[in-house]
Design a protein around this motif. Structure first.
Motif, PDB file in Angstrom:
ATOM      1  N   ILE A 165       4.272 -14.848 -14.876  1.00 33.69           N
ATOM      2  CA  ILE A 165       5.544 -14.719 -15.634  1.00 33.69           C
ATOM      3  C   ILE A 165       6.624 -14.715 -14.843  1.00 33.69           C
ATOM      4  CG2 ILE A 165       6.750 -12.733 -16.877  1.00 33.69           C
ATOM      5  CD1 ILE A 165       4.248 -12.184 -18.545  1.00 33.69           C
ATOM      6  N   ALA A 166       6.527 -14.237 -13.571  1.00 29.87           N
ATOM      7  CA  ALA A 166       7.409 -14.030 -12.553  1.00 29.87           C
ATOM      8  C   ALA A 166       7.797 -15.182 -12.264  1.00 29.87           C
ATOM      9  CB  ALA A 166       6.920 -13.076 -11.363  1.00 29.87           C
ATOM     10  N   GLY A 167       6.685 -16.065 -11.841  1.00 32.21           N
ATOM     11  CA  GLY A 167       6.901 -17.477 -11.553  1.00 32.21           C
ATOM     12  C   GLY A 167       7.689 -18.508 -12.388  1.00 32.21           C
ATOM     13  N   VAL A 168       7.386 -18.270 -13.740  1.00 33.09           N
ATOM     14  CA  VAL A 168       7.985 -18.977 -14.986  1.00 33.09           C
ATOM     15  C   VAL A 168       9.254 -18.427 -14.967  1.00 33.09           C
ATOM     16  CG1 VAL A 168       8.229 -19.212 -17.439  1.00 33.09           C
ATOM     17  CG2 VAL A 168       5.856 -19.309 -16.168  1.00 33.09           C
ATOM     18  N   ALA A 169       9.647 -17.354 -14.871  1.00 34.43           N
ATOM     19  CA  ALA A 169      11.051 -16.667 -14.771  1.00 34.43           C
ATOM     20  C   ALA A 169      11.791 -17.003 -13.886  1.00 34.43           C
ATOM     21  CB  ALA A 169      10.918 -15.006 -14.962  1.00 34.43           C
ATOM     22  N   ILE A 170      11.484 -17.193 -12.694  1.00 39.09           N
ATOM     23  CA  ILE A 170      12.257 -17.784 -11.736  1.00 39.09           C
ATOM     24  C   ILE A 170      12.680 -19.054 -11.950  1.00 39.09           C
ATOM     25  CG2 ILE A 170      12.111 -18.448  -9.026  1.00 39.09           C
ATOM     26  CD1 ILE A 170      10.522 -15.942  -8.573  1.00 39.09           C
ATOM     27  N   ILE A 217     -17.904 -17.481 -32.960  1.00 43.95           N
ATOM     28  CA  ILE A 217     -16.571 -17.945 -32.924  1.00 43.95           C
ATOM     29  C   ILE A 217     -16.447 -19.510 -32.813  1.00 43.95           C
ATOM     30  CG2 ILE A 217     -14.704 -17.846 -31.341  1.00 43.95           C
ATOM     31  CD1 ILE A 217     -15.373 -15.218 -33.552  1.00 43.95           C
ATOM     32  N   SER A 218     -15.992 -20.242 -33.383  1.00 44.17           N
ATOM     33  CA  SER A 218     -15.767 -21.927 -33.260  1.00 44.17           C
ATOM     34  C   SER A 218     -15.135 -22.142 -32.035  1.00 44.17           C
ATOM     35  CB  SER A 218     -15.301 -22.392 -34.353  1.00 44.17           C
ATOM     36  OG  SER A 218     -13.805 -21.848 -34.521  1.00 44.17           O
ATOM     37  N   ARG A 219     -15.235 -23.500 -31.725  1.00 45.31           N
ATOM     38  CA  ARG A 219     -14.731 -23.919 -30.359  1.00 45.31           C
ATOM     39  C   ARG A 219     -12.918 -24.227 -30.660  1.00 45.31           C
ATOM     40  NH1 ARG A 219     -18.483 -29.331 -28.135  1.00 45.31           N
ATOM     41  NH2 ARG A 219     -19.973 -28.042 -27.687  1.00 45.31           N
ATOM     42  N   SER A 220     -12.648 -24.505 -31.906  1.00 53.06           N
ATOM     43  CA  SER A 220     -11.243 -24.452 -32.199  1.00 53.06           C
ATOM     44  C   SER A 220     -10.474 -23.146 -31.849  1.00 53.06           C
ATOM     45  CB  SER A 220     -11.178 -25.057 -33.464  1.00 53.06           C
ATOM     46  OG  SER A 220     -11.564 -24.142 -34.469  1.00 53.06           O
ATOM     47  N   GLN A 221     -11.335 -22.136 -32.217  1.00 56.50           N
ATOM     48  CA  GLN A 221     -10.700 -20.692 -32.116  1.00 56.50           C
ATOM     49  C   GLN A 221     -10.566 -20.581 -30.438  1.00 56.50           C
ATOM     50  OE1 GLN A 221     -13.570 -18.485 -34.669  1.00 56.50           O
ATOM     51  NE2 GLN A 221     -11.772 -17.647 -35.633  1.00 56.50           N
ATOM     52  N   ILE A 222     -11.629 -20.709 -29.803  1.00 56.15           N
ATOM     53  CA  ILE A 222     -11.637 -20.620 -28.380  1.00 56.15           C
ATOM     54  C   ILE A 222     -10.370 -21.364 -27.797  1.00 56.15           C
ATOM     55  CG2 ILE A 222     -12.771 -21.104 -26.233  1.00 56.15           C
ATOM     56  CD1 ILE A 222     -13.861 -18.809 -27.710  1.00 56.15           C
ATOM     57  N   LEU A 223     -10.161 -22.526 -28.287  1.00 56.92           N
ATOM     58  CA  LEU A 223      -8.910 -23.518 -28.132  1.00 56.92           C
ATOM     59  C   LEU A 223      -7.944 -22.767 -28.222  1.00 56.92           C
ATOM     60  CD1 LEU A 223      -8.400 -26.453 -26.777  1.00 56.92           C
ATOM     61  CD2 LEU A 223      -7.973 -26.998 -29.166  1.00 56.92           C
ATOM     62  N   ARG A 224      -7.505 -22.259 -29.418  1.00 54.12           N
ATOM     63  CA  ARG A 224      -6.380 -21.581 -29.558  1.00 54.12           C
ATOM     64  C   ARG A 224      -6.162 -20.311 -28.840  1.00 54.12           C
ATOM     65  NH1 ARG A 224      -7.997 -23.201 -34.943  1.00 54.12           N
ATOM     66  NH2 ARG A 224      -8.819 -21.265 -35.453  1.00 54.12           N
ATOM     67  N   VAL A 225      -7.275 -19.637 -28.538  1.00 51.68           N
ATOM     68  CA  VAL A 225      -7.033 -18.621 -27.676  1.00 51.68           C
ATOM     69  C   VAL A 225      -6.344 -18.924 -26.244  1.00 51.68           C
ATOM     70  CG1 VAL A 225      -8.382 -16.770 -26.019  1.00 51.68           C
ATOM     71  CG2 VAL A 225      -9.093 -17.259 -28.430  1.00 51.68           C
ATOM     72  N   PHE A 226      -6.702 -19.913 -25.488  1.00 50.64           N
ATOM     73  CA  PHE A 226      -6.248 -20.233 -24.396  1.00 50.64           C
ATOM     74  C   PHE A 226      -5.091 -21.005 -24.570  1.00 50.64           C
ATOM     75  CE2 PHE A 226     -10.407 -19.276 -23.117  1.00 50.64           C
ATOM     76  CZ  PHE A 226     -10.154 -18.585 -21.883  1.00 50.64           C
ATOM     77  N   LEU A 227      -4.569 -21.546 -25.811  1.00 49.61           N
ATOM     78  CA  LEU A 227      -3.293 -22.323 -25.889  1.00 49.61           C
ATOM     79  C   LEU A 227      -2.391 -21.213 -26.094  1.00 49.61           C
ATOM     80  CD1 LEU A 227      -4.116 -25.118 -28.002  1.00 49.61           C
ATOM     81  CD2 LEU A 227      -3.459 -25.407 -25.672  1.00 49.61           C
ATOM     82  N   LEU A 250       2.528 -16.767 -22.004  1.00 59.04           N
ATOM     83  CA  LEU A 250       3.106 -16.709 -20.686  1.00 59.04           C
ATOM     84  C   LEU A 250       4.487 -17.513 -20.323  1.00 59.04           C
ATOM     85  CD1 LEU A 250      -0.145 -17.284 -18.625  1.00 59.04           C
ATOM     86  CD2 LEU A 250       1.098 -15.220 -18.656  1.00 59.04           C
ATOM     87  N   GLY A 251       4.499 -18.544 -21.115  1.00 52.52           N
ATOM     88  CA  GLY A 251       5.692 -19.562 -21.041  1.00 52.52           C
ATOM     89  C   GLY A 251       6.963 -18.711 -21.932  1.00 52.52           C
ATOM     90  N   LEU A 300      11.544 -25.066 -24.337  1.00 49.35           N
ATOM     91  CA  LEU A 300      10.817 -25.999 -23.225  1.00 49.35           C
ATOM     92  C   LEU A 300       9.886 -25.260 -22.440  1.00 49.35           C
ATOM     93  CD1 LEU A 300      13.823 -28.104 -22.235  1.00 49.35           C
ATOM     94  CD2 LEU A 300      12.117 -28.780 -23.804  1.00 49.35           C
ATOM     95  N   ALA A 301      10.316 -24.041 -22.127  1.00 50.54           N
ATOM     96  CA  ALA A 301       9.237 -23.284 -21.391  1.00 50.54           C
ATOM     97  C   ALA A 301       8.029 -22.853 -22.231  1.00 50.54           C
ATOM     98  CB  ALA A 301       9.777 -21.854 -21.000  1.00 50.54           C
ATOM     99  N   THR A 302       8.146 -22.395 -23.457  1.00 55.22           N
ATOM    100  CA  THR A 302       6.877 -22.225 -24.500  1.00 55.22           C
ATOM    101  C   THR A 302       6.260 -23.577 -24.601  1.00 55.22           C
ATOM    102  OG1 THR A 302       8.315 -20.583 -25.422  1.00 55.22           O
ATOM    103  CG2 THR A 302       6.294 -21.330 -26.615  1.00 55.22           C
ATOM    104  N   LEU A 303       6.821 -24.592 -24.777  1.00 56.93           N
ATOM    105  CA  LEU A 303       5.997 -25.834 -24.822  1.00 56.93           C
ATOM    106  C   LEU A 303       5.494 -26.252 -23.639  1.00 56.93           C
ATOM    107  CD1 LEU A 303       8.528 -28.038 -27.241  1.00 56.93           C
ATOM    108  CD2 LEU A 303       6.293 -27.057 -27.752  1.00 56.93           C
ATOM    109  N   THR A 304       6.042 -26.087 -22.377  1.00 60.15           N
ATOM    110  CA  THR A 304       5.480 -26.188 -21.103  1.00 60.15           C
ATOM    111  C   THR A 304       4.337 -25.479 -20.898  1.00 60.15           C
ATOM    112  OG1 THR A 304       7.501 -26.829 -20.422  1.00 60.15           O
ATOM    113  CG2 THR A 304       5.594 -26.326 -18.700  1.00 60.15           C
ATOM    114  N   GLY A 305       4.151 -24.229 -21.406  1.00 57.41           N
ATOM    115  CA  GLY A 305       3.027 -23.327 -21.411  1.00 57.41           C
ATOM    116  C   GLY A 305       1.948 -23.650 -22.172  1.00 57.41           C
TER     117      GLY A 305
END
Length: 413
Positions: free
Chosen positions: A28-33, A323-333, A339-340, A386-391
């Motif tokens: 978060i500090a890196g993104v903020a900077i 838990i489905s793969r799509s849910q795991i995918l959404r967790v990390f997305l 973070l972004g 843009l930061a959120t989309l980048t994340g």
């Protein structure tokens, strides 16, 4: 728990971020900077460009319409000469004289009807002699329509003394000309044109255009007075035009030239080196934002890759629980997006603080701001998006890897 009402993916994402607090804080500090640098540099360069353009265009129009230049056409020899042979090896161009734009009223009406045009004002200008006692100065007199011309060149902040009133026998002069001739507001100034016409004009205002040469040469009177002095019989030497989009001035100039047949010169063409410098600044700003954004994306991606490795067993257990793969995918997305977004919020605050400090500390010798900065809400909103989309984009590869983990292999470690 305040997360009890959240969807499952949000609960797991927040829990993973909490468990890796140190990693979360660092990213978060890196993104903020990164976002702070982007916001600060974007606003700074935008203010710098706006200041440069304002200084360049504050005393001129965006587009100037002129009568096409006179050209010399070579003549062919008699019928006994070889076919295609031209007479004379050297052709001298004619002396370019001040000439009125043909049917300028129709040209003005036609240009005003075009989309994207802001203000159109006719001008009759030429060289005259300003005489005061035994002192004379060669100056340029410009006959204008105050109602329209002062919307192109704002004299309200350039007027030093007097007023902007222009009637039949009034004239506005620059500060340098006023000092050279020893005249002030209310004095009479005799003006003599090359054709012998002479008029005694009353000085109603003295201006400062910020340029010594312009203050020595430039004078303004009414359009009718200039036409009479220059013996133009109701003609004009140019038509000044401003447009809504200053960066589209050259395109508009070409469109006007094609529609009217007159010569149209934009500020981009007349100030080619300055426009190249502005374009170079824009390119540099874009490059800075791109590479800072790229570093932010790699930072988020690297943290989430490590998180996938660290959370492999938990991911395997979740998959074994159904838990489905799509849910795991959404967790990390979601982790990448959070973070972004969180980093961009802090970054916008850092950027706004840095801009406020710049305005307070960066000062001219007289204490005025170096140049004005605008806190554009769109810039901060764009940085957040843009930061959120980048994340989200940076999280896609780690999220895909997490979704593809085999539950049995992940649980065994």
């Amino acid at each position: 728990m305040f997360t009890s009402w959240l969807p499952f993916e949000w609960i797991v994402s927040i829990r993973f971020l909490r468990e890796g607090r140190l990693q979360t804080v660092f990213i978060i500090a890196g993104v903020a900077i990164g976002v702070g640098v982007i916001v600060f540099m974007s606003a700074l360069l935008a203010g710098l460009q706006s200041n440069f353009i304002r200084r360049v265009l504050s005393t001129q129009s965006h587009i100037q319409l002129l009568q096409p230049q006179q050209v010399t056409r070579p003549q062919r020899n008699g019928s006994d000469a070889p076919k295609g042979q031209l007479e004379g090896a050297i052709i001298q161009p004619p002396l370019q004289q001040a000439k009125s734009i043909d049917q300028w009223q129709a040209v003005v009406s036609q240009v005003r009807a075009l989309p994207g045009i802001k203000v159109v004002s006719p001008v009759a200008s030429g060289s005259v002699l300003a005489v005061r006692g035994s002192a004379t100065k060669a100056v340029t007199v410009s006959g204008i329509e105050p109602d329209t011309y002062f919307r192109i060149v704002d004299f309200s902040d350039k007027l030093v003394r007097g007023s902007l009133r222009l009637t039949g026998s009034d004239i506005l002069i620059g500060t340098e000309l006023s000092n050279d001739l020893g005249v002030d507001v209310g004095d009479k100034l005799h003006v003599t044109a090359a054709n012998g016409s002479t008029s005694a004009l009353t000085i109603t205002g003295i201006f400062d255009l910020g340029n010594k040469g312009a203050n020595q040469r430039s004078t303004f009177t009414t359009l009718r007075m200039a036409q009479s002095l220059l013996d133009m019989s109701g003609g004009v030497t140019s038509v000044e035009v401003t447009v809504n989009d200053i960066y589209a001035a050259e395109v508009m100039a070409q469109r006007i030239a094609a529609a009217t047949g007159v010569e149209a010169d934009s500020w981009i063409k007349n100030s080619a080196q300055f426009f190249a410098a502005v374009s170079a600044q824009t390119t540099a700003n874009t490059a800075i934002r791109f590479f800072v954004g790229l570093s932010v994306a790699f930072g988020i991606a690297s943290v989430l890759v490590v998180s996938v490795v660290q959370k492999s067993r938990e991911i395997g257990i979740l998959r074994a629980m159904g838990i489905s793969r799509s849910q795991i995918l959404r967790v990390f997305l979601l982790q990448g997006g959070l973070l972004g977004f969180g980093g961009s919020l802090v970054g916008c605050a850092i950027g706004a603080t840095a801009l406020s400090l710049w305005q307070k500390l960066a000062r001219n010798a007289d204490g005025t701001p170096l140049f004005p900065l605008e806190f554009d809400p769109q810039l901060f909103a764009l940085a957040l998006v843009l930061a959120t989309l980048t994340g989200l984009l940076a999280a896609y590869a780690p999220a895909l890897r997490a979704a593809r983990l085999d539950p049995v292999v992940a649980i065994r470690g």
